[in-house]
Motif scaffolding. Structure first.
Motif, PDB file in Angstrom:
ATOM      1  N   GLY A 179       5.823   2.383   7.514  1.00 56.77           N
ATOM      2  CA  GLY A 179       6.840   3.313   7.995  1.00 56.77           C
ATOM      3  C   GLY A 179       6.197   4.423   8.813  1.00 56.77           C
ATOM      4  N   PRO A 180       6.955   5.471   9.155  1.00 57.69           N
ATOM      5  CA  PRO A 180       6.472   6.526  10.045  1.00 57.69           C
ATOM      6  C   PRO A 180       5.137   7.121   9.620  1.00 57.69           C
ATOM      7  CG  PRO A 180       8.818   6.790   9.634  1.00 57.69           C
ATOM      8  CD  PRO A 180       8.350   5.687   8.727  1.00 57.69           C
ATOM      9  N   LYS A 181       4.245   7.255  10.586  1.00 59.49           N
ATOM     10  CA  LYS A 181       2.944   7.906  10.432  1.00 59.49           C
ATOM     11  C   LYS A 181       1.958   7.131   9.564  1.00 59.49           C
ATOM     12  CE  LYS A 181       4.868  12.500  11.257  1.00 59.49           C
ATOM     13  NZ  LYS A 181       6.258  12.059  11.456  1.00 59.49           N
ATOM     14  N   THR A 182       2.267   5.869   9.248  1.00 67.27           N
ATOM     15  CA  THR A 182       1.330   5.056   8.475  1.00 67.27           C
ATOM     16  C   THR A 182       0.537   4.098   9.360  1.00 67.27           C
ATOM     17  OG1 THR A 182       2.895   3.239   8.079  1.00 67.27           O
ATOM     18  CG2 THR A 182       2.912   5.088   6.510  1.00 67.27           C
ATOM     19  N   GLY A 183       1.061   3.812  10.561  1.00 62.90           N
ATOM     20  CA  GLY A 183       0.443   2.825  11.436  1.00 62.90           C
ATOM     21  C   GLY A 183       1.011   1.435  11.261  1.00 62.90           C
ATOM     22  N   PHE A 184       1.986   1.279  10.359  1.00 65.86           N
ATOM     23  CA  PHE A 184       2.595  -0.031  10.113  1.00 65.86           C
ATOM     24  C   PHE A 184       4.112   0.115  10.128  1.00 65.86           C
ATOM     25  CE2 PHE A 184      -1.467   0.033   7.799  1.00 65.86           C
ATOM     26  CZ  PHE A 184      -2.110  -1.026   8.415  1.00 65.86           C
ATOM     27  N   ASP A 185       4.772  -0.720  10.924  1.00 59.61           N
ATOM     28  CA  ASP A 185       6.228  -0.653  11.044  1.00 59.61           C
ATOM     29  C   ASP A 185       6.949  -1.497  10.002  1.00 59.61           C
ATOM     30  OD1 ASP A 185       6.047   1.035  13.255  1.00 59.61           O
ATOM     31  OD2 ASP A 185       5.902  -0.655  14.645  1.00 59.61           O
ATOM     32  N   ALA A 186       6.228  -2.420   9.391  1.00 60.25           N
ATOM     33  CA  ALA A 186       6.829  -3.342   8.426  1.00 60.25           C
ATOM     34  C   ALA A 186       5.833  -3.596   7.304  1.00 60.25           C
ATOM     35  CB  ALA A 186       7.196  -4.657   9.117  1.00 60.25           C
ATOM     36  N   PRO A 187       6.299  -4.167   6.181  1.00 59.61           N
ATOM     37  CA  PRO A 187       5.364  -4.479   5.089  1.00 59.61           C
ATOM     38  C   PRO A 187       4.202  -5.319   5.590  1.00 59.61           C
ATOM     39  CG  PRO A 187       7.639  -4.754   4.367  1.00 59.61           C
ATOM     40  CD  PRO A 187       7.688  -4.510   5.842  1.00 59.61           C
ATOM     41  N   ILE A 188       3.006  -4.993   5.142  1.00 56.92           N
ATOM     42  CA  ILE A 188       1.816  -5.697   5.619  1.00 56.92           C
ATOM     43  C   ILE A 188       1.219  -6.614   4.562  1.00 56.92           C
ATOM     44  CG2 ILE A 188       1.219  -3.953   7.319  1.00 56.92           C
ATOM     45  CD1 ILE A 188      -0.753  -2.778   5.305  1.00 56.92           C
ATOM     46  N   ALA A 189       1.751  -6.588   3.350  1.00 53.42           N
ATOM     47  CA  ALA A 189       1.210  -7.411   2.265  1.00 53.42           C
ATOM     48  C   ALA A 189       2.178  -7.353   1.103  1.00 53.42           C
ATOM     49  CB  ALA A 189      -0.162  -6.893   1.843  1.00 53.42           C
ATOM     50  N   PRO A 190       2.012  -8.210   0.125  1.00 52.80           N
ATOM     51  CA  PRO A 190       2.800  -8.061  -1.105  1.00 52.80           C
ATOM     52  C   PRO A 190       2.588  -6.675  -1.704  1.00 52.80           C
ATOM     53  CG  PRO A 190       1.649 -10.158  -1.085  1.00 52.80           C
ATOM     54  CD  PRO A 190       1.117  -9.377   0.074  1.00 52.80           C
ATOM     55  N   ALA A 191       3.558  -6.240  -2.478  1.00 53.94           N
ATOM     56  CA  ALA A 191       3.489  -4.928  -3.127  1.00 53.94           C
ATOM     57  C   ALA A 191       3.357  -3.797  -2.113  1.00 53.94           C
ATOM     58  CB  ALA A 191       2.341  -4.871  -4.139  1.00 53.94           C
ATOM     59  N   SER A 192       4.219  -3.812  -1.095  1.00 54.63           N
ATOM     60  CA  SER A 192       4.281  -2.723  -0.125  1.00 54.63           C
ATOM     61  C   SER A 192       5.412  -1.772  -0.501  1.00 54.63           C
ATOM     62  CB  SER A 192       4.514  -3.277   1.288  1.00 54.63           C
ATOM     63  OG  SER A 192       3.401  -4.010   1.744  1.00 54.63           O
ATOM     64  N   VAL A 193       5.411  -0.588   0.129  1.00 54.50           N
ATOM     65  CA  VAL A 193       6.500   0.363  -0.095  1.00 54.50           C
ATOM     66  C   VAL A 193       6.646   1.235   1.149  1.00 54.50           C
ATOM     67  CG1 VAL A 193       5.014   2.119  -1.190  1.00 54.50           C
ATOM     68  CG2 VAL A 193       7.461   2.066  -1.707  1.00 54.50           C
ATOM     69  N   HIS A 194       7.905   1.480   1.539  1.00 57.22           N
ATOM     70  CA  HIS A 194       8.168   2.358   2.669  1.00 57.22           C
ATOM     71  C   HIS A 194       7.790   3.788   2.283  1.00 57.22           C
ATOM     72  CE1 HIS A 194      10.379   4.511   5.823  1.00 57.22           C
ATOM     73  NE2 HIS A 194      10.382   3.382   6.501  1.00 57.22           N
ATOM     74  N   VAL A 195       7.190   4.502   3.211  1.00 60.93           N
ATOM     75  CA  VAL A 195       6.680   5.841   2.928  1.00 60.93           C
ATOM     76  C   VAL A 195       7.788   6.782   2.461  1.00 60.93           C
ATOM     77  CG1 VAL A 195       6.907   6.626   5.322  1.00 60.93           C
ATOM     78  CG2 VAL A 195       5.185   7.664   3.834  1.00 60.93           C
ATOM     79  N   GLU A 196       9.002   6.604   2.952  1.00 63.18           N
ATOM     80  CA  GLU A 196      10.097   7.486   2.544  1.00 63.18           C
ATOM     81  C   GLU A 196      10.538   7.200   1.111  1.00 63.18           C
ATOM     82  OE1 GLU A 196      13.081   7.187   5.585  1.00 63.18           O
ATOM     83  OE2 GLU A 196      11.748   8.008   7.127  1.00 63.18           O
ATOM     84  N   VAL A 216       5.193   1.664  -8.079  1.00 61.11           N
ATOM     85  CA  VAL A 216       6.226   2.082  -7.121  1.00 61.11           C
ATOM     86  C   VAL A 216       6.060   1.235  -5.867  1.00 61.11           C
ATOM     87  CG1 VAL A 216       7.125   3.990  -5.740  1.00 61.11           C
ATOM     88  CG2 VAL A 216       6.247   4.428  -8.045  1.00 61.11           C
ATOM     89  N   ALA A 217       6.806   0.140  -5.792  1.00 60.36           N
ATOM     90  CA  ALA A 217       6.692  -0.786  -4.658  1.00 60.36           C
ATOM     91  C   ALA A 217       7.966  -1.612  -4.556  1.00 60.36           C
ATOM     92  CB  ALA A 217       5.477  -1.694  -4.825  1.00 60.36           C
ATOM     93  N   GLU A 218       8.075  -2.354  -3.470  1.00 59.83           N
ATOM     94  CA  GLU A 218       9.226  -3.235  -3.296  1.00 59.83           C
ATOM     95  C   GLU A 218       9.063  -4.473  -4.169  1.00 59.83           C
ATOM     96  OE1 GLU A 218       9.363  -3.834   0.915  1.00 59.83           O
ATOM     97  OE2 GLU A 218       9.922  -1.752   1.306  1.00 59.83           O
ATOM     98  N   ALA A 219      10.163  -4.979  -4.651  1.00 59.38           N
ATOM     99  CA  ALA A 219      10.138  -6.095  -5.584  1.00 59.38           C
ATOM    100  C   ALA A 219       9.564  -7.350  -4.939  1.00 59.38           C
ATOM    101  CB  ALA A 219      11.546  -6.375  -6.100  1.00 59.38           C
TER     102      ALA A 219
END
Length: 242
Positions: A179-196, A216-219
């Motif tokens: 997400g914003p300011k991370t350098g990645f627009d989409a999940p890059i691996a399992p167990a990712s989470v949007h910065v917001e 704290v991550a996406e299912a």
């Protein structure tokens, strides 16, 4: 009643989302930066700027004693933008030290200031091999791991210091941020989470969390986040625009 937060790492990707969320809820936020160049950014976010390096233990303690924050939040990291592969080997060593020595200084300063709660950023992608989805009590990678052993040891040090601090210690094991300011627009691996969504979990933990560790991550099949969902009523799909 005082509602004061000391947010270490306020200019980071999570910190820039978290600071306005806390202020909207009535908290006075003292946000840290190591660079005077970022004072204006902190002011724009609504925080009281504090220029400090977490390794300046004595000065850090003096600042917290003066502020007397109810809650201390550790969102400090020292990693390259977009996890640049060329910079990562050195950065992992640097980041492990930050988790160990930086956390020690922050915990000691918070205790001296009489803070009641400390919330710290950790990571959920250094679990050792074993049955999945991983739960919070599962073991982390051993120190002997050739790439992430020192990282896992830094995580263990951070988490132990927070949980054994004598304050209400809450550890948020974030997935890989995007997400914003991370350098990645989409999940890059399992167990990712949007910065917001990651920032929202920290905001909720300020008043609602109980001492402990929370994934704290996406299912997905690799990780269980049921503990944070139940404790915080947290939603991985939460965004600032909602």
């Amino acid at each position: 009643m005082s509602k004061t937060i000391f947010l270490a790492g306020a200019t980071g990707a999570i910190g820039q989302v978290l600071t306005p969320l806390l202020i909207e809820n009535g908290w006075k936020v003292y946000g840290t930066t190591r660079s005077k160049d970022k004072i204006t950014l902190l002011q724009e976010l609504g925080a009281e700027p504090v220029v400090i390096d977490v390794y300046e233990a004595g000065r850090l303690k003096d600042i917290l004693i003066e502020i007397k924050p109810d809650v201390v939040i550790n969102q400090l990291t020292d990693l390259p933008y977009a996890l640049n592969a060329d910079e990562m080997p050195v950065a992992l060593v640097r980041n492990a030290r930050l988790r160990t020595d930086g956390t020690k200084n922050l915990v000691e300063a918070a205790l001296s200031a009489g803070s009641k709660r400390i919330i710290a950023q950790s990571i959920s992608f250094v679990y050792d091999e074993g049955p999945i989805p991983h739960l919070e009590e599962d073991p982390l990678l051993p120190l002997s791991h050739p790439v992430y052993g020192e990282t896992a040891e830094g995580v263990r040090n951070l988490e132990r210091q927070v949980l054994e601090s004598g304050m209400e210690g809450i550890v948020l094991r974030y997935g890989l941020l995007y997400g914003p300011k991370t350098g990645f627009d989409a999940p890059i691996a399992p167990a990712s989470v949007h910065v917001e969504a990651a920032a929202k979990a920290a905001e909720i933990a300020v008043i609602k969390g109980k001492t402990g560790i929370y994934n704290v991550a996406e299912a997905d099949e690799s990780l269980s986040c049921e503990k944070s969902i139940k404790a915080f009523d947290w939603n991985a799909n939460w965004r600032v625009t909602q």
